[in-house]
Design an enzyme around this catalytic site. Structure first.
Site, PDB file in Angstrom:
ATOM      1  N   GLU A 103      37.480  21.075 -60.360  1.00  0.00           N
ATOM      2  CA  GLU A 103      36.855  20.125 -59.430  1.00  0.00           C
ATOM      3  C   GLU A 103      36.089  20.864 -58.345  1.00  0.00           C
ATOM      4  O   GLU A 103      36.499  21.948 -57.915  1.00  0.00           O
ATOM      5  CB  GLU A 103      37.937  19.275 -58.746  1.00  0.00           C
ATOM      6  CG  GLU A 103      38.570  18.233 -59.644  1.00  0.00           C
ATOM      7  CD  GLU A 103      37.748  16.953 -59.715  1.00  0.00           C
ATOM      8  OE1 GLU A 103      36.518  16.999 -59.440  1.00  0.00           O
ATOM      9  OE2 GLU A 103      38.324  15.912 -60.043  1.00  0.00           O
ATOM     10  N   ASP A 104      34.990  20.258 -57.864  1.00  0.00           N
ATOM     11  CA  ASP A 104      34.300  20.820 -56.707  1.00  0.00           C
ATOM     12  C   ASP A 104      35.094  20.539 -55.429  1.00  0.00           C
ATOM     13  O   ASP A 104      35.314  21.417 -54.622  1.00  0.00           O
ATOM     14  CB  ASP A 104      32.850  20.314 -56.599  1.00  0.00           C
ATOM     15  CG  ASP A 104      32.735  18.791 -56.673  1.00  0.00           C
ATOM     16  OD1 ASP A 104      33.762  18.084 -56.855  1.00  0.00           O
ATOM     17  OD2 ASP A 104      31.601  18.287 -56.553  1.00  0.00           O
ATOM     18  N   ASP A 107      39.035  14.998 -52.447  1.00  0.00           N
ATOM     19  CA  ASP A 107      38.927  14.368 -51.132  1.00  0.00           C
ATOM     20  C   ASP A 107      40.011  13.286 -51.030  1.00  0.00           C
ATOM     21  O   ASP A 107      41.168  13.599 -50.793  1.00  0.00           O
ATOM     22  CB  ASP A 107      37.509  13.816 -50.987  1.00  0.00           C
ATOM     23  CG  ASP A 107      37.215  13.283 -49.606  1.00  0.00           C
ATOM     24  OD1 ASP A 107      37.768  13.810 -48.629  1.00  0.00           O
ATOM     25  OD2 ASP A 107      36.429  12.330 -49.486  1.00  0.00           O
ATOM     26  N   ARG A 169      22.750  21.668 -53.801  1.00  0.00           N
ATOM     27  CA  ARG A 169      23.766  22.202 -54.718  1.00  0.00           C
ATOM     28  C   ARG A 169      23.582  23.708 -54.888  1.00  0.00           C
ATOM     29  O   ARG A 169      24.537  24.426 -55.153  1.00  0.00           O
ATOM     30  CB  ARG A 169      23.647  21.538 -56.096  1.00  0.00           C
ATOM     31  CG  ARG A 169      23.986  20.057 -56.120  1.00  0.00           C
ATOM     32  CD  ARG A 169      24.110  19.585 -57.559  1.00  0.00           C
ATOM     33  NE  ARG A 169      24.059  18.131 -57.693  1.00  0.00           N
ATOM     34  CZ  ARG A 169      25.110  17.329 -57.556  1.00  0.00           C
ATOM     35  NH1 ARG A 169      26.286  17.832 -57.259  1.00  0.00           N
ATOM     36  NH2 ARG A 169      24.992  16.026 -57.701  1.00  0.00           N
TER      37      ARG A 169
HETATM   38  P1  IMP Z   1      37.409  11.584 -54.067  1.00  0.00           P
HETATM   39  O1  IMP Z   1      37.501  10.619 -55.213  1.00  0.00           O
HETATM   40  O2  IMP Z   1      37.451  10.884 -52.729  1.00  0.00           O
HETATM   41  O3  IMP Z   1      38.415  12.701 -54.115  1.00  0.00           O
HETATM   42  O4  IMP Z   1      35.937  12.157 -54.048  1.00  0.00           O
HETATM   43  C1  IMP Z   1      35.525  13.117 -54.873  1.00  0.00           C
HETATM   44  C2  IMP Z   1      34.017  13.187 -54.966  1.00  0.00           C
HETATM   45  O5  IMP Z   1      33.342  12.780 -53.757  1.00  0.00           O
HETATM   46  C3  IMP Z   1      33.627  14.612 -55.194  1.00  0.00           C
HETATM   47  O6  IMP Z   1      33.665  14.965 -56.563  1.00  0.00           O
HETATM   48  C4  IMP Z   1      32.248  14.676 -54.587  1.00  0.00           C
HETATM   49  O7  IMP Z   1      31.269  14.300 -55.546  1.00  0.00           O
HETATM   50  C5  IMP Z   1      32.253  13.649 -53.469  1.00  0.00           C
HETATM   51  N1  IMP Z   1      32.469  14.277 -52.144  1.00  0.00           N
HETATM   52  C6  IMP Z   1      33.549  14.131 -51.339  1.00  0.00           C
HETATM   53  N2  IMP Z   1      33.413  14.841 -50.206  1.00  0.00           N
HETATM   54  C7  IMP Z   1      32.220  15.466 -50.278  1.00  0.00           C
HETATM   55  C8  IMP Z   1      31.504  16.380 -49.379  1.00  0.00           C
HETATM   56  O8  IMP Z   1      31.947  16.765 -48.282  1.00  0.00           O
HETATM   57  N3  IMP Z   1      30.298  16.808 -49.842  1.00  0.00           N
HETATM   58  C9  IMP Z   1      29.760  16.442 -51.035  1.00  0.00           C
HETATM   59  N4  IMP Z   1      30.387  15.608 -51.889  1.00  0.00           N
HETATM   60  C10 IMP Z   1      31.612  15.110 -51.508  1.00  0.00           C
HETATM   61 MG    MG Z   2      28.453  14.135 -55.404  1.00  0.00          MG
END
Ligand code: IMP
Ligand code: MG
Length: 180
Positions: A103-104, A107, A169
């Site tokens: 995963e990148d 969050d 990116r």
């Molecule tokens: P989650 O489902 O809230 O964990 O969100 C995950 C996705 O939200 C990641 O794979 C990113 O694509 C996007 N995301 C969340 N925070 C950031 C950030 O600070 N910068 C860029 N993309 C983010």
């Molecule tokens: Mg994104």
């Protein structure tokens, strides 16, 4: 007219290219030790995680396969619970394989939880998570993160695969951008 694009609105660099490279080497060494004697498959989500996967894979020493999937969010709000679907699936089955979901950023954890549940249903021998960035302060879905390179504050970041409206990116550092 082909105007030169504006420089990225960087407020603060959190991690330099050198720091990222060094940390990825450490995490790759741990993964290599943990999976010694086994084969591993890295699975990444397009597009953001691809940058991290390729950097990580180059330092892993066990036999390795890679595969990719793409997801789409039903809303513009990333992380809205349950509102994710697979837009492009993996090419190959993962049954009986040792799989690491790369995963990148984790969050809220909703995206990762959905993917974990989906992949777990395919019968891998093991399934873990390796993330470049972890923002535990915003976590809602409780998920086990096996490998994490960096914990970050509650600020929007770009670079090393992470985007803002599909831009930045390609930055080789990870930076906080100015809110617009
Ligand atoms: P989650 O489902 O809230 O964990 O969100 C995950 C996705 O939200 C990641 O794979 C990113 O694509 C996007 N995301 C969340 N925070 C950031 C950030 O600070 N910068 C860029 N993309 C983010
Ligand atoms: Mg994104």
């Amino acid at each position: 007219m082909n105007l030169p694009s504006a420089p990225p609105p960087i407020e603060r660099v959190l991690f330099t290219a050198e720091q990222i490279e060094a940390r990825i080497q450490e995490v790759a060494a741990r993964i290599s030790a943990d999976f010694e004697g086994r084969e591993l498959k890295l699975v990444a989500v397009l597009k953001g995680s691809v940058f991290f996967l390729t950097a990580l894979a180059r330092y892993i020493t066990v036999p390795l396969r890679v595969d990719f999937l793409a997801i789409s969010h039903f809303t513009n709000q990333p992380g809205a619970p349950g509102l994710v679907r697979i837009a492009k699936d993996l090419d190959d089955a993962i049954e009986g394989e040792h799989v690491l979901l790369v995963e990148d950023i984790v969050d809220t954890g909703f995206t990762t939880r959905y993917l974990l549940q989906n992949l777990a249903g395919r019968g891998p021998a093991s399934l873990g998570i390796c993330t470049l960035l972890d923002r535990t302060s915003r976590r809602i879905a409780r998920i086990p993160v096996n490998y994490s390179c960096f914990e970050i504050p509650d600020r929007f970041v770009v670079g090393f695969g992470l985007d803002h409206k599909q831009l930045y990116r390609n930055l080789n550092c990870i930076a906080v951008i100015r809110p617009d």
